[in-house]
Design a protein around this motif. Structure first.
Motif, PDB file in Angstrom:
ATOM      1  N   UNK A   6      35.734  28.744  43.385  1.00  9.39           N
ATOM      2  CA  UNK A   6      36.304  29.326  44.601  1.00  9.39           C
ATOM      3  C   UNK A   6      36.964  30.654  44.350  1.00  9.39           C
ATOM      4  N   UNK A   7      37.791  31.060  45.313  1.00  7.47           N
ATOM      5  CA  UNK A   7      38.479  32.344  45.200  1.00  7.47           C
ATOM      6  C   UNK A   7      39.989  32.119  45.249  1.00  7.47           C
ATOM      7  N   UNK A   8      40.691  32.774  44.344  1.00 10.42           N
ATOM      8  CA  UNK A   8      42.150  32.628  44.309  1.00 10.42           C
ATOM      9  C   UNK A   8      42.745  33.397  45.491  1.00 10.42           C
ATOM     10  N   UNK A   9      43.408  32.696  46.383  1.00  9.73           N
ATOM     11  CA  UNK A   9      43.991  33.324  47.564  1.00  9.73           C
ATOM     12  C   UNK A   9      45.406  33.789  47.246  1.00  9.73           C
ATOM     13  N   UNK A  10      46.113  32.991  46.494  1.00  9.33           N
ATOM     14  CA  UNK A  10      47.486  33.321  46.162  1.00  9.33           C
ATOM     15  C   UNK A  10      47.925  32.596  44.890  1.00  9.33           C
TER      16      UNK A  10
ATOM     17  N   UNK B 229      46.362  33.128  34.108  1.00 10.83           N
ATOM     18  CA  UNK B 229      45.115  33.777  33.676  1.00 10.83           C
ATOM     19  C   UNK B 229      44.249  34.303  34.815  1.00 10.83           C
ATOM     20  N   UNK B 230      44.719  34.125  36.048  1.00  7.37           N
ATOM     21  CA  UNK B 230      43.939  34.618  37.194  1.00  7.37           C
ATOM     22  C   UNK B 230      44.855  35.391  38.135  1.00  7.37           C
ATOM     23  N   UNK B 231      44.233  36.162  38.999  1.00 11.02           N
ATOM     24  CA  UNK B 231      45.044  36.864  39.997  1.00 11.02           C
ATOM     25  C   UNK B 231      44.420  36.753  41.378  1.00 11.02           C
ATOM     26  N   UNK B 232      45.217  37.110  42.371  1.00 18.23           N
ATOM     27  CA  UNK B 232      44.797  37.038  43.767  1.00 18.23           C
ATOM     28  C   UNK B 232      43.459  37.755  43.973  1.00 18.23           C
TER      29      UNK B 232
ATOM     30  N   UNK C  59      35.245  29.983  38.391  1.00 15.90           N
ATOM     31  CA  UNK C  59      34.228  28.940  38.276  1.00 15.90           C
ATOM     32  C   UNK C  59      34.911  27.593  38.125  1.00 15.90           C
ATOM     33  N   UNK C  60      34.156  26.531  38.365  1.00 13.91           N
ATOM     34  CA  UNK C  60      34.700  25.184  38.143  1.00 13.91           C
ATOM     35  C   UNK C  60      35.093  25.059  36.666  1.00 13.91           C
ATOM     36  N   UNK C  61      36.215  24.455  36.433  1.00 14.40           N
ATOM     37  CA  UNK C  61      36.756  24.217  35.090  1.00 14.40           C
ATOM     38  C   UNK C  61      37.265  25.464  34.371  1.00 14.40           C
ATOM     39  N   UNK C  62      37.281  26.594  35.055  1.00 10.64           N
ATOM     40  CA  UNK C  62      37.875  27.803  34.453  1.00 10.64           C
ATOM     41  C   UNK C  62      39.390  27.586  34.338  1.00 10.64           C
ATOM     42  N   UNK C  63      39.974  28.061  33.231  1.00  7.97           N
ATOM     43  CA  UNK C  63      41.427  27.889  33.069  1.00  7.97           C
ATOM     44  C   UNK C  63      42.156  28.870  33.989  1.00  7.97           C
ATOM     45  N   UNK C  64      43.027  28.333  34.824  1.00  4.95           N
ATOM     46  CA  UNK C  64      43.780  29.163  35.769  1.00  4.95           C
ATOM     47  C   UNK C  64      45.154  29.517  35.216  1.00  4.95           C
ATOM     48  N   UNK C  65      45.804  28.492  34.705  1.00  5.56           N
ATOM     49  CA  UNK C  65      47.170  28.658  34.189  1.00  5.56           C
ATOM     50  C   UNK C  65      47.345  27.770  32.973  1.00  5.56           C
ATOM     51  N   UNK C  66      48.329  28.117  32.172  1.00  5.00           N
ATOM     52  CA  UNK C  66      48.695  27.218  31.077  1.00  5.00           C
ATOM     53  C   UNK C  66      50.169  26.889  31.245  1.00  5.00           C
TER      54      UNK C  66
END
Lengths: 126, 175
Positions: free
Chosen positions: A66-70, A109-112, A117-124
């Motif tokens: 998906x897409x990071x909205x916030x 690790x991501x921004x707005x 992708x599925x299973x991508x690391x977003x945060x630690x």
């Protein structure tokens, strides 16, 4: 060798004895004889060699593409269990990703606006 | 089903999400006669004056792979109800909207709360333009209501009950 093993609420007393016929394993007084000693060694080896898990940090993965909205948190923030971490727009729905644990945000690790992708690391978390 | 009814709310969706986070049971419904900050997908404003039907339902957790079907199911469900009860021929614009004679008559928003790999709950919000007499200038050409199309009032409570009953039956196999 004697030891106790607890599975759920049930406790087992286990004794492993080396005999002339092979290895005898007593479980709560019930006896099991293993004549193939090597096989038994392998079983123990397999148990001992389980991969170590790092309980020090928790990676938050994208459950769906998906897409990071916030992103609601920044590095260093303390988060409680159930606290919202980020909003992911996927399948034409908004999905609030919340924390399973209480901890501190180690890495974002991501921004707005970023597509993930599925299973991508977003945060630690740690 | 527990239906919490309010004369006026900022948004049924916001309240239902808050209640679900505090442990409100699945299939609790938040209904408002009027919303001051009703919203649809991407937080787009949903015009919600008195007369319309605005509600949000707390849904039990679905498997992540089944989530996608929620949107499709909800819009088709609304189309079915309008067709069967009022002999109308609405057009489904996937994933979230329902049109009648080229104008928007209903919209759906679904928000999920996910912890780890599991859905904790979902909240489905529905805005159906039922007894809205008139739309403001900027919406006149884009939106319509059942009252405008049928030239008569409809029973909001009856429509709500019908939607909830059908929704529960349609969702049953997904949980």
């Amino acid at each position: 060798m004697k030891f106790k093993l607890k599975i759920g609420e049930k406790e087992y007393e286990i004794e492993v004895l080396e005999t002339e016929r092979g290895t005898k394993v007593k479980v709560n007084e019930k006896e099991f004889l293993f004549e193939e000693k090597e096989e038994l060694k392998e079983i123990f080896k397999a148990k001992v060699n389980l991969p170590k898990r790092d309980f020090g940090e928790k990676k938050i993965l994208a459950p769906i593409a998906g897409e990071v909205v916030e992103v609601f948190v920044k590095e260093g923030d303390l988060v409680k269990e159930g606290e919202k971490l980020l909003l992911l727009s996927a399948m034409k729905m908004e999905n609030e990703i919340s924390s399973e644990i209480e901890g501190r945000v180690k890495k974002v690790l991501v921004q707005k606006g970023e597509k993930v992708k599925k299973d991508q690391i977003l945060l630690v978390l740690e | 089903m527990k239906i919490l009814t309010f004369e006026k709310l900022k948004s049924t969706q916001t309240l239902a999400l808050d209640l679900a986070k505090k442990g409100e049971k699945p299939f609790t419904v938040v209904l408002a006669k009027e919303q001051t900050s009703g919203y649809g997908r991407k937080k787009n404003f949903w015009y919600s004056p008195r007369g319309g039907l605005y509600f949000s339902v707390v849904l039990p957790p679905l498997k992540i792979e089944n989530l996608e079907i929620l949107n499709i199911l909800s819009v088709f469900l609304l189309a079915k109800i309008l067709k069967e009860n009022f002999k109308l021929e609405p057009m489904v614009k996937l994933p979230n909207d329902l049109y009648l004679n080229g104008k928007k008559i209903a919209g759906v928003i679904i928000e999920n709360v996910i912890e780890g790999e599991k859905v904790k709950f979902s909240v489905m919000g529905i805005g159906l333009n039922t007894n809205i007499v008139e739309f403001p200038k900027d919406l006149k050409e884009k939106a319509t209501s059942l009252k405008i199309e049928l030239a008569k009032e409809v029973d909001n409570r009856k429509i709500l009950k019908e939607i909830l009953k059908t929704l529960k039956n349609l969702l049953k196999p997904l949980f």
